[in-house]
Scaffold this active site. Structure first.
Site, short mmCIF file in Angstrom:
data_model
loop_
_atom_site.label_atom_id
_atom_site.label_comp_id
_atom_site.label_asym_id
_atom_site.label_seq_id
_atom_site.Cartn_x
_atom_site.Cartn_y
_atom_site.Cartn_z
N HIS A 47 0.77 -1.41 0.09
CA HIS A 47 -0.04 0.07 0.12
C HIS A 47 0.91 1.39 -0.01
CE1 HIS A 47 -3.42 2.45 0.48
NE2 HIS A 47 -3.79 2.16 1.80
N HIS A 72 -2.40 -0.69 -11.52
CA HIS A 72 -3.26 -0.48 -10.40
C HIS A 72 -4.49 -1.21 -10.37
CE1 HIS A 72 -5.41 2.18 -7.73
NE2 HIS A 72 -4.40 2.53 -7.31
N ASP A 106 2.98 6.17 -7.41
CA ASP A 106 4.05 5.93 -6.78
C ASP A 106 5.41 5.84 -7.66
OD1 ASP A 106 3.59 5.96 -4.26
OD2 ASP A 106 2.59 3.84 -4.29
N1 ACO Z 1 4.86 -5.41 -13.79
C1 ACO Z 1 4.68 -6.44 -14.51
N2 ACO Z 1 3.31 -7.11 -14.79
C2 ACO Z 1 2.31 -6.41 -14.16
C3 ACO Z 1 2.40 -5.60 -13.26
C4 ACO Z 1 3.75 -4.86 -12.90
N3 ACO Z 1 3.93 -3.86 -12.29
N4 ACO Z 1 1.21 -5.35 -12.55
C5 ACO Z 1 0.33 -6.10 -13.09
N5 ACO Z 1 1.12 -6.87 -13.97
C6 ACO Z 1 0.51 -8.00 -14.87
C7 ACO Z 1 0.28 -9.16 -14.17
O1 ACO Z 1 1.27 -10.11 -14.15
C8 ACO Z 1 -0.87 -9.72 -14.63
O2 ACO Z 1 -0.71 -10.30 -16.18
P1 ACO Z 1 -1.24 -11.68 -16.66
O3 ACO Z 1 -2.63 -11.49 -16.62
O4 ACO Z 1 -0.71 -11.95 -17.59
O5 ACO Z 1 -1.06 -12.54 -15.23
C9 ACO Z 1 -1.84 -8.55 -15.13
O6 ACO Z 1 -0.81 -7.47 -15.13
C10 ACO Z 1 -2.74 -8.29 -14.09
O7 ACO Z 1 -2.16 -7.71 -12.79
P2 ACO Z 1 -2.82 -8.40 -11.37
O8 ACO Z 1 -1.80 -8.69 -10.51
O9 ACO Z 1 -3.85 -9.30 -11.40
O10 ACO Z 1 -3.36 -6.67 -11.19
P3 ACO Z 1 -4.08 -6.37 -9.71
O11 ACO Z 1 -5.14 -5.50 -10.01
O12 ACO Z 1 -4.26 -7.58 -8.73
O13 ACO Z 1 -2.50 -5.64 -8.82
C11 ACO Z 1 -0.94 -4.06 -8.45
C12 ACO Z 1 -2.44 -4.29 -8.93
C13 ACO Z 1 -0.77 -4.85 -6.99
C14 ACO Z 1 -0.77 -2.46 -8.12
C15 ACO Z 1 0.10 -4.55 -9.63
O14 ACO Z 1 -0.21 -3.73 -10.53
C16 ACO Z 1 1.47 -4.34 -8.95
O15 ACO Z 1 1.97 -5.29 -8.21
N6 ACO Z 1 2.18 -3.17 -9.19
C17 ACO Z 1 3.52 -3.04 -8.83
C18 ACO Z 1 3.43 -2.20 -7.31
C19 ACO Z 1 3.02 -0.90 -7.23
O16 ACO Z 1 3.26 -0.03 -8.13
N7 ACO Z 1 2.03 -0.68 -6.48
C20 ACO Z 1 1.49 0.47 -6.13
C21 ACO Z 1 0.08 0.75 -6.35
S1 ACO Z 1 -0.54 2.35 -6.29
C22 ACO Z 1 -0.78 2.68 -4.62
O17 ACO Z 1 -0.96 1.79 -3.87
C23 ACO Z 1 -0.73 3.89 -3.95
#
Ligand code: ACO
Length: 427
Positions: free
Chosen positions: A267, A306, A362
């Site tokens: 988060h 996101h 972020d």
């Molecule tokens: N890099 C590479 N691939 C990604 C990323 C990423 N940052 N984020 C999502 N994906 C891919 C996943 O592998 C998945 O691919 P697939 O369908 O082929 O398996 C697809 O995109 C969907 O991803 P999910 O994990 O299902 O998306 P979710 O909504 O659950 O996750 C999250 C969102 C946690 C923010 C994710 O995008 C992530 O881990 N990002 C990096 C961490 C980050 O920047 N967090 C800050 C969020 S903003 C905040 O909280 C203030």
């Protein structure tokens, strides 16, 4: 049969049910009538992580993740970032409307004159280990405030609530700065009522001589960063605030819980991970290889993607712009070049396009904080200061909402059936 309804056939019994649809939503309790036998509990929904469950009706923040839209009380975030101030936005979130000139003056005056901490709070903070993480200190100190303001328990009294809200908005920067000075082994700098909200925080954190005056560009940048973080509807920490608040805890205890939720790396900690990643990449020439590792799922591109935004996070757009204004004063943070090139390459790549992965808030915030000399451990604390009005507005809305009850989810029990206690000698 009403048009705005859902017809459900239970194939176990062949019975059909009509469930009303309001605001594209059905009420989970309407499913409880669906039973096989009269004595059954009735149908529930299973939704770990609340990915498709609305826990409240709210008039505070609107997000359209597909189109990259964020509005507080109807006002686009871009307009607020450009024209407003953090304290004005706080008033807006809490009261629903922008203040008049007089209302704003009295609001700012009230907050400015509650910034001092009781000396015993300072002593309490002194008791933490010399290298205590400032976010741990922040969470604990916010909780401890409830022992100083026992009137805060009167959560149904609107005037009393207003008083606690002012105190929390006023004291969070002081707690944050004291937590930092404690970690650095520096003497505390007390609040200065002549300074702006952000200017006062910079002064309490960084003043080492009498000559320190916060730079107006950095002061403005910090104020805008606070605006961008002020609310984000039902995120993890806001859900914690509402959940704890629903048991009628005082606002200090509830907000300590919210801040504890923010402490987690999924988060409030992602901006730190972005900085680590950019340092690991080290040079623009290493970006294609890093992108390849992302595609091979060895690593995630931190600061990208996101749960809600499937488009460019509108806050990231504003932050990117602020970065250049900050660098004019601080000098360029060299990792910005890696970030920009990483973003350019990622946004042209089919892997990211297909998955609608864009930079989130972020991706750039940590780079700016670092340029402004904030240590990484302070990043979640800064996020908490910015999110305070949002937590409080959501808490207030919860208490004024007749439909809300104590937050108490159901479960699907997966443990043993009934069994008899076994004496120790027979085990
Ligand atoms: N890099 C590479 N691939 C990604 C990323 C990423 N940052 N984020 C999502 N994906 C891919 C996943 O592998 C998945 O691919 P697939 O369908 O082929 O398996 C697809 O995109 C969907 O991803 P999910 O994990 O299902 O998306 P979710 O909504 O659950 O996750 C999250 C969102 C946690 C923010 C994710 O995008 C992530 O881990 N990002 C990096 C961490 C980050 O920047 N967090 C800050 C969020 S903003 C905040 O909280 C203030």
């Amino acid at each position: 049969m009403a048009n705005d309804s859902l017809t459900i056939t239970d194939n176990r019994t062949g019975k059909t049910y009509d469930v009303p649809i309001t605001d594209e939503t059905i009420r989970a309790m309407d499913l409880r009538q669906i039973k096989v036998n009269d004595g059954d509990f009735g149908l529930m929904t299973y939704d770990p992580g609340f990915t498709n469950t609305a826990s409240t009706r709210s008039a505070i923040t609107y997000i359209d993740g597909n189109n990259g839209i964020l509005r507080y009380r109807g006002y686009p975030i871009e307009q607020l970032a450009e024209n407003s101030s953090f304290l004005e936005v706080s008033y807006l979130l809490l009261n629903g409307e922008l203040p008049s000139h007089q209302e704003l003056e009295s609001w700012v005056h009230g907050i400015t004159h509650h910034t001092i901490l009781h000396e015993n709070i300072r002593k309490l903070m002194d008791g933490f280990r010399y290298d205590a993480h400032p976010m741990g200190v922040f969470v604990s100190t916010v909780a401890a405030l409830s022992t100083f303001y026992v009137d805060a328990k009167r959560i149904r009294d609107a005037d009393c609530r207003k008083h606690q809200i002012e105190r929390l908005l006023a004291k969070t920067p002081t707690i944050a700065a004291f937590a930092y000075r404690h970690m650095m082994g520096l003497p505390y700098v007390y609040p200065d009522n002549e300074l702006s909200y952000a200017g006062n925080l910079l002064n309490m954190m960084f003043r080492t001589t009498d000559k320190f005056g916060p730079d107006p560009v950095l002061e403005k940048a910090l104020d805008v960063l606070f605006i961008l973080h002020a609310d984000h509807e039902q995120n993890c920490s806001t859900n914690a605030m509402r959940s704890v608040g629903s048991s009628e805890s005082d606002p200090y205890s509830s907000m300590a819980a919210a801040a504890a939720a923010l402490y987690g790396p999924l988060h409030g900690g992602a901006n730190e991970m972005v900085l680590r990643m950019l340092r690991e990449i080290e040079d623009i020439k290493n970006i294609p290889a890093y992108i390849e590792r992302v595609k091979q799922r060895e690593v995630r591109l931190m600061g990208f993607g996101h749960r809600v935004y499937k488009n460019y996070d509108p806050r990231a757009k504003v932050i990117k712009q602020i970065a250049y204004e900050v660098f004019e004063v601080t000098g360029k943070n060299p990792v910005i070049d890696i970030a920009l090139e990483l973003e350019r390459i990622a946004l042209e790549d089919e892997f990211f396009i297909e998955r609608k992965l864009y930079p989130n808030v972020d991706f750039y915030s940590g780079i700016i904080y670092e340029a402004m000399q904030f240590p990484v451990a302070m990043f979640p604390v800064l996020f908490a200061i910015g999110r305070t009005p949002g937590w409080l507005a959501q808490w207030q809305e919860l208490l004024e909402d007749d439909e809300q009850r104590i937050a108490r989810p159901r479960q699907i029990y997966t443990g043993s059936g009934e069994r008899d206690y076994v004496e120790m000698r027979k085990r």
